[in-house]
Write a protein that holds these residues in place. Structure first.
Motif, PDB file in Angstrom:
ATOM      1  N   ASP A  38      33.812  49.612  43.767  1.00  0.00           N
ATOM      2  CA  ASP A  38      32.891  50.671  43.343  1.00  0.00           C
ATOM      3  C   ASP A  38      33.430  52.056  43.697  1.00  0.00           C
ATOM      4  OD1 ASP A  38      31.192  48.774  42.352  1.00  0.00           O
ATOM      5  OD2 ASP A  38      29.855  48.773  44.089  1.00  0.00           O
ATOM      6  N   THR A  39      34.144  52.134  44.808  1.00  0.00           N
ATOM      7  CA  THR A  39      34.721  53.410  45.225  1.00  0.00           C
ATOM      8  C   THR A  39      35.813  53.854  44.265  1.00  0.00           C
ATOM      9  OG1 THR A  39      34.329  52.759  47.522  1.00  0.00           O
ATOM     10  CG2 THR A  39      35.799  54.633  47.155  1.00  0.00           C
ATOM     11  N   HIS A  40      36.550  52.886  43.720  1.00  0.00           N
ATOM     12  CA  HIS A  40      37.648  53.207  42.814  1.00  0.00           C
ATOM     13  C   HIS A  40      37.172  53.451  41.386  1.00  0.00           C
ATOM     14  CE1 HIS A  40      40.546  51.992  45.883  1.00  0.00           C
ATOM     15  NE2 HIS A  40      39.821  50.902  46.074  1.00  0.00           N
ATOM     16  N   ALA A  41      35.988  52.959  41.046  1.00  0.00           N
ATOM     17  CA  ALA A  41      35.518  52.998  39.663  1.00  0.00           C
ATOM     18  C   ALA A  41      35.507  54.408  39.079  1.00  0.00           C
ATOM     19  CB  ALA A  41      34.125  52.376  39.570  1.00  0.00           C
ATOM     20  N   PHE A  43      37.477  56.718  39.556  1.00  0.00           N
ATOM     21  CA  PHE A  43      38.835  57.180  39.274  1.00  0.00           C
ATOM     22  C   PHE A  43      39.474  56.402  38.122  1.00  0.00           C
ATOM     23  CE2 PHE A  43      38.134  58.014  43.825  1.00  0.00           C
ATOM     24  CZ  PHE A  43      38.361  59.379  43.858  1.00  0.00           C
ATOM     25  N   GLY A  44      38.781  55.371  37.638  1.00  0.00           N
ATOM     26  CA  GLY A  44      39.303  54.581  36.536  1.00  0.00           C
ATOM     27  C   GLY A  44      40.396  53.609  36.928  1.00  0.00           C
ATOM     28  N   GLY A  45      40.572  53.363  38.216  1.00  0.00           N
ATOM     29  CA  GLY A  45      41.599  52.451  38.693  1.00  0.00           C
ATOM     30  C   GLY A  45      41.684  52.499  40.203  1.00  0.00           C
ATOM     31  N   VAL A  46      42.488  51.628  40.764  1.00  0.00           N
ATOM     32  CA  VAL A  46      42.594  51.540  42.218  1.00  0.00           C
ATOM     33  C   VAL A  46      43.451  52.682  42.762  1.00  0.00           C
ATOM     34  CG1 VAL A  46      43.406  50.136  44.151  1.00  0.00           C
ATOM     35  CG2 VAL A  46      42.323  49.041  42.176  1.00  0.00           C
ATOM     36  N   VAL A  47      42.920  53.392  43.755  1.00  0.00           N
ATOM     37  CA  VAL A  47      43.653  54.451  44.441  1.00  0.00           C
ATOM     38  C   VAL A  47      44.180  53.859  45.748  1.00  0.00           C
ATOM     39  CG1 VAL A  47      43.534  56.760  45.442  1.00  0.00           C
ATOM     40  CG2 VAL A  47      42.120  56.184  43.447  1.00  0.00           C
ATOM     41  N   PRO A  48      45.506  53.714  45.889  1.00  0.00           N
ATOM     42  CA  PRO A  48      46.075  53.010  47.050  1.00  0.00           C
ATOM     43  C   PRO A  48      45.597  53.534  48.403  1.00  0.00           C
ATOM     44  CG  PRO A  48      47.767  53.339  45.392  1.00  0.00           C
ATOM     45  CD  PRO A  48      46.562  54.098  44.924  1.00  0.00           C
ATOM     46  N   GLU A  49      45.536  54.851  48.566  1.00  0.00           N
ATOM     47  CA  GLU A  49      45.131  55.400  49.860  1.00  0.00           C
ATOM     48  C   GLU A  49      43.686  55.034  50.200  1.00  0.00           C
ATOM     49  OE1 GLU A  49      46.563  57.027  47.447  1.00  0.00           O
ATOM     50  OE2 GLU A  49      48.471  57.773  48.220  1.00  0.00           O
ATOM     51  N   ILE A  50      42.825  55.066  49.203  1.00  0.00           N
ATOM     52  CA  ILE A  50      41.421  54.704  49.419  1.00  0.00           C
ATOM     53  C   ILE A  50      41.308  53.218  49.748  1.00  0.00           C
ATOM     54  CG2 ILE A  50      39.176  54.458  48.288  1.00  0.00           C
ATOM     55  CD1 ILE A  50      39.768  57.015  46.758  1.00  0.00           C
ATOM     56  N   ALA A  51      42.096  52.395  49.050  1.00  0.00           N
ATOM     57  CA  ALA A  51      42.073  50.953  49.307  1.00  0.00           C
ATOM     58  C   ALA A  51      42.500  50.656  50.742  1.00  0.00           C
ATOM     59  CB  ALA A  51      42.992  50.226  48.324  1.00  0.00           C
ATOM     60  N   SER A  52      43.553  51.324  51.203  1.00  0.00           N
ATOM     61  CA  SER A  52      44.041  51.092  52.567  1.00  0.00           C
ATOM     62  C   SER A  52      42.991  51.453  53.607  1.00  0.00           C
ATOM     63  CB  SER A  52      45.320  51.911  52.811  1.00  0.00           C
ATOM     64  OG  SER A  52      46.339  51.527  51.916  1.00  0.00           O
ATOM     65  N   ARG A  53      42.352  52.594  53.414  1.00  0.00           N
ATOM     66  CA  ARG A  53      41.306  53.027  54.351  1.00  0.00           C
ATOM     67  C   ARG A  53      40.137  52.046  54.348  1.00  0.00           C
ATOM     68  NH1 ARG A  53      40.859  55.448  58.853  1.00  0.00           N
ATOM     69  NH2 ARG A  53      42.426  56.929  58.072  1.00  0.00           N
ATOM     70  N   ALA A  54      39.760  51.573  53.174  1.00  0.00           N
ATOM     71  CA  ALA A  54      38.646  50.622  53.077  1.00  0.00           C
ATOM     72  C   ALA A  54      38.985  49.319  53.805  1.00  0.00           C
ATOM     73  CB  ALA A  54      38.323  50.343  51.611  1.00  0.00           C
ATOM     74  N   LEU A 178      37.643  52.485  25.339  1.00  0.00           N
ATOM     75  CA  LEU A 178      36.314  52.239  24.775  1.00  0.00           C
ATOM     76  C   LEU A 178      35.189  52.835  25.623  1.00  0.00           C
ATOM     77  CD1 LEU A 178      36.747  48.506  23.680  1.00  0.00           C
ATOM     78  CD2 LEU A 178      36.495  50.486  22.148  1.00  0.00           C
ATOM     79  N   ASN A 179      35.576  53.533  26.702  1.00  0.00           N
ATOM     80  CA  ASN A 179      34.591  54.149  27.609  1.00  0.00           C
ATOM     81  C   ASN A 179      33.647  53.118  28.227  1.00  0.00           C
ATOM     82  OD1 ASN A 179      35.537  56.824  27.006  1.00  0.00           O
ATOM     83  ND2 ASN A 179      34.381  56.728  25.072  1.00  0.00           N
ATOM     84  N   LEU A 180      34.226  51.996  28.653  1.00  0.00           N
ATOM     85  CA  LEU A 180      33.426  50.912  29.227  1.00  0.00           C
ATOM     86  C   LEU A 180      33.479  50.861  30.750  1.00  0.00           C
ATOM     87  CD1 LEU A 180      34.341  48.041  26.721  1.00  0.00           C
ATOM     88  CD2 LEU A 180      32.317  49.522  26.710  1.00  0.00           C
ATOM     89  N   GLY A 181      34.264  51.757  31.361  1.00  0.00           N
ATOM     90  CA  GLY A 181      34.323  51.790  32.813  1.00  0.00           C
ATOM     91  C   GLY A 181      35.380  50.866  33.391  1.00  0.00           C
ATOM     92  N   PHE A 182      35.390  50.779  34.718  1.00  0.00           N
ATOM     93  CA  PHE A 182      36.368  49.984  35.467  1.00  0.00           C
ATOM     94  C   PHE A 182      35.630  49.087  36.470  1.00  0.00           C
ATOM     95  CE2 PHE A 182      38.876  49.421  39.336  1.00  0.00           C
ATOM     96  CZ  PHE A 182      40.066  48.930  38.835  1.00  0.00           C
ATOM     97  N   PRO A 183      36.079  47.842  36.646  1.00  0.00           N
ATOM     98  CA  PRO A 183      37.166  47.152  35.951  1.00  0.00           C
ATOM     99  C   PRO A 183      36.777  46.722  34.545  1.00  0.00           C
ATOM    100  CG  PRO A 183      36.111  45.672  37.493  1.00  0.00           C
ATOM    101  CD  PRO A 183      35.466  47.021  37.712  1.00  0.00           C
ATOM    102  N   GLY A 184      37.773  46.536  33.680  1.00  0.00           N
ATOM    103  CA  GLY A 184      37.499  46.295  32.267  1.00  0.00           C
ATOM    104  C   GLY A 184      37.283  44.849  31.897  1.00  0.00           C
ATOM    105  N   GLY A 185      37.850  43.916  32.659  1.00  0.00           N
ATOM    106  CA  GLY A 185      37.780  42.510  32.291  1.00  0.00           C
ATOM    107  C   GLY A 185      36.386  41.959  32.090  1.00  0.00           C
ATOM    108  N   PRO A 186      35.495  42.092  33.070  1.00  0.00           N
ATOM    109  CA  PRO A 186      34.158  41.502  32.935  1.00  0.00           C
ATOM    110  C   PRO A 186      33.352  42.065  31.767  1.00  0.00           C
ATOM    111  CG  PRO A 186      34.644  41.981  35.229  1.00  0.00           C
ATOM    112  CD  PRO A 186      35.736  42.610  34.427  1.00  0.00           C
ATOM    113  N   VAL A 187      33.425  43.390  31.552  1.00  0.00           N
ATOM    114  CA  VAL A 187      32.614  43.979  30.485  1.00  0.00           C
ATOM    115  C   VAL A 187      33.159  43.611  29.107  1.00  0.00           C
ATOM    116  CG1 VAL A 187      33.855  46.200  30.488  1.00  0.00           C
ATOM    117  CG2 VAL A 187      31.482  46.107  29.694  1.00  0.00           C
ATOM    118  N   ILE A 188      34.473  43.536  28.952  1.00  0.00           N
ATOM    119  CA  ILE A 188      35.039  43.116  27.671  1.00  0.00           C
ATOM    120  C   ILE A 188      34.688  41.660  27.397  1.00  0.00           C
ATOM    121  CG2 ILE A 188      37.224  42.563  26.503  1.00  0.00           C
ATOM    122  CD1 ILE A 188      38.335  45.191  27.490  1.00  0.00           C
ATOM    123  N   ASP A 189      34.756  40.831  28.404  1.00  0.00           N
ATOM    124  CA  ASP A 189      34.383  39.427  28.266  1.00  0.00           C
ATOM    125  C   ASP A 189      32.933  39.309  27.788  1.00  0.00           C
ATOM    126  OD1 ASP A 189      34.242  36.683  28.410  1.00  0.00           O
ATOM    127  OD2 ASP A 189      34.429  36.553  30.584  1.00  0.00           O
TER     128      ASP A 189
END
Length: 372
Positions: A38-41, A43-54, A178-189
């Motif tokens: 949710d924190t990365h959403a 930004f439209g993708g995973v931010v490495p520095e944020i992931a490391s801190r989390a 398609l402006n569906l947000g991140f992550p894309g897999g579940p919503v496209i499915d």
């Protein structure tokens, strides 16, 4: 589940999920996950520095939650396994550092294992011991690979891989268009279930007679879908999102399943294991089942929660390492963002760390404080 089977804790921090699993043999006792998706959403993708801190903030609470869920003490463990690669370097480093600290404090063997091999081994928790050899199709945000594993702890052979975008990466990028947000897999499915997969003829990459039989390419598909959408918008027409989602998804899973079944036939393997985050896709699972049934191939796919990154898969591979008496890693184990799949784990020169601190009085006191 037998009491003499190895009890192993696994730590997974290769991307944005802090996963801690506890396994006894091939039985899952605990699967605790702390996600920062949710924190990365935004930004439209995973931010490495944020992931490391989390990961840093979630690590100890997640380990404690897993131990409580499993009903075991850290002292009961027979080993600690951790993803040492591949993945995001900073994120991996948090997990490896934590695993080394726990292994040292507890005097337990440490196993640095491969993220991709772990995705294969997790199926043991669902369907029992892996056949040997195992044919595996791994599909995620960072990987699309066909692997043959005669021995999941020591011999994993790459047959093919993506030459550009991975399948999960393509899902995320098309969702963004398609402006569906991140992550894309579940919503496209989800949207694809309401669309027509035959409505738009999107290309199937690397499926020509002269193309590499087991390699994948989704960059051209991604570009084709994006241009189709742009053309519709430029003409002032409404984009049929559900049909686009269904047609794009069909193009991806068609190629994945076609090549996987071909590999099984060519290698004389009568089963196929599918793992990785995209293995949770409902259409991939359905088409794979259909084609495997037609070809007389047994399909093994873990439940969706075990397909995404989790600590259970790392613990499963760690338990297999212990059961087969594989050499543990040294405490000098490091994170390797590009660890090749041909290295299921990173063995040390010798298992000496359990005795290296026998006379470290300060350390003995700290162990009692932490794990009494």
């Amino acid at each position: 589940m037998a009491a003499d089977e190895p009890l192993v804790l696994g730590i997974e921090t290769s991307c944005d999920e802090t996963g801690v699993g506890i396994v006894r043999g091939t039985t899952l006792l605990a699967d605790a996950v702390a996600s920062s998706v949710d924190t990365h959403a935004r930004f439209g993708g995973v931010v490495p520095e944020i992931a490391s801190r989390a990961h840093l903030e979630a690590m100890v609470p997640t380990i404690e939650r897993a131990l409580k869920e499993a009903g075991v003490s850290a002292r009961d463990l027979d080993g600690i396994a951790v993803t040492s690669g591949p993945g995001l370097a900073g994120a991996l480093l948090v997990g490896v550092s934590a695993a080394k600290a726990y292994a040292y404090a507890l005097g337990k063997p440490l196993y640095g294992v491969n993220h991709l091999a772990s995705h294969i081994c997790v199926d043991q928790l669902e369907h029992g011991p892996l056949p040997e050899p195992t044919m595996a199709l791994l599909v995620s945000g960072g990987h699309s690979s066909l692997l043959l594993a005669p021995d999941i702890t020591a011999d994993v052979r790459p047959l093919g891989a993506t030459i550009d975008d991975a399948a999960g990466e393509a899902f995320d990028k098309i969702a963004r268009v398609l402006n569906l947000g991140f992550p894309g897999g579940p919503v496209i499915d989800r949207l694809a279930k309401e669309g027509d997969p035959k409505s738009i003829a999107f290309p199937r990459g690397l499926t020509g007679p002269r193309d590499a039989p087991y390699d994948f390419s989704f960059s051209g598909l991604k570009t084709s879908v994006a241009r189709w959408i742009e053309a519709k918008r430029a003409a002032g027409e409404e984009v049929p999102v559900r049909d686009v989602a269904a047609s794009f998804q069909e193009a991806v899973v068609d190629v994945l399943t076609r090549k996987a079944v071909r590999a099984c036939k060519d290698e004389g393997v009568d089963h196929l294991m599918i793992g990785g985050g995209v293995a949770a896709n409902s259409r991939l699972r359905a088409l794979a089942q259909e084609r495997c049934d037609r070809a007389g191939i047994r399909l093994r796919v873990p439940r969706p929660k075990l397909c995404t990154d989790n600590g259970a898969m790392v613990a499963a591979l760690g338990a297999e390492m212990v059961a087969r008496n594989r050499l543990p890693s040294d405490l000098e184990l490091s994170a390797d963002s590009s660890l090749p799949v041909t290295e299921p784990h990173v063995p040390g020169a010798a298992h000496t760390h359990a005795h290296a601190h026998d006379h470290d009085h300060v350390h003995e006191i700290s162990k009692d404080n932490l794990y009494s």
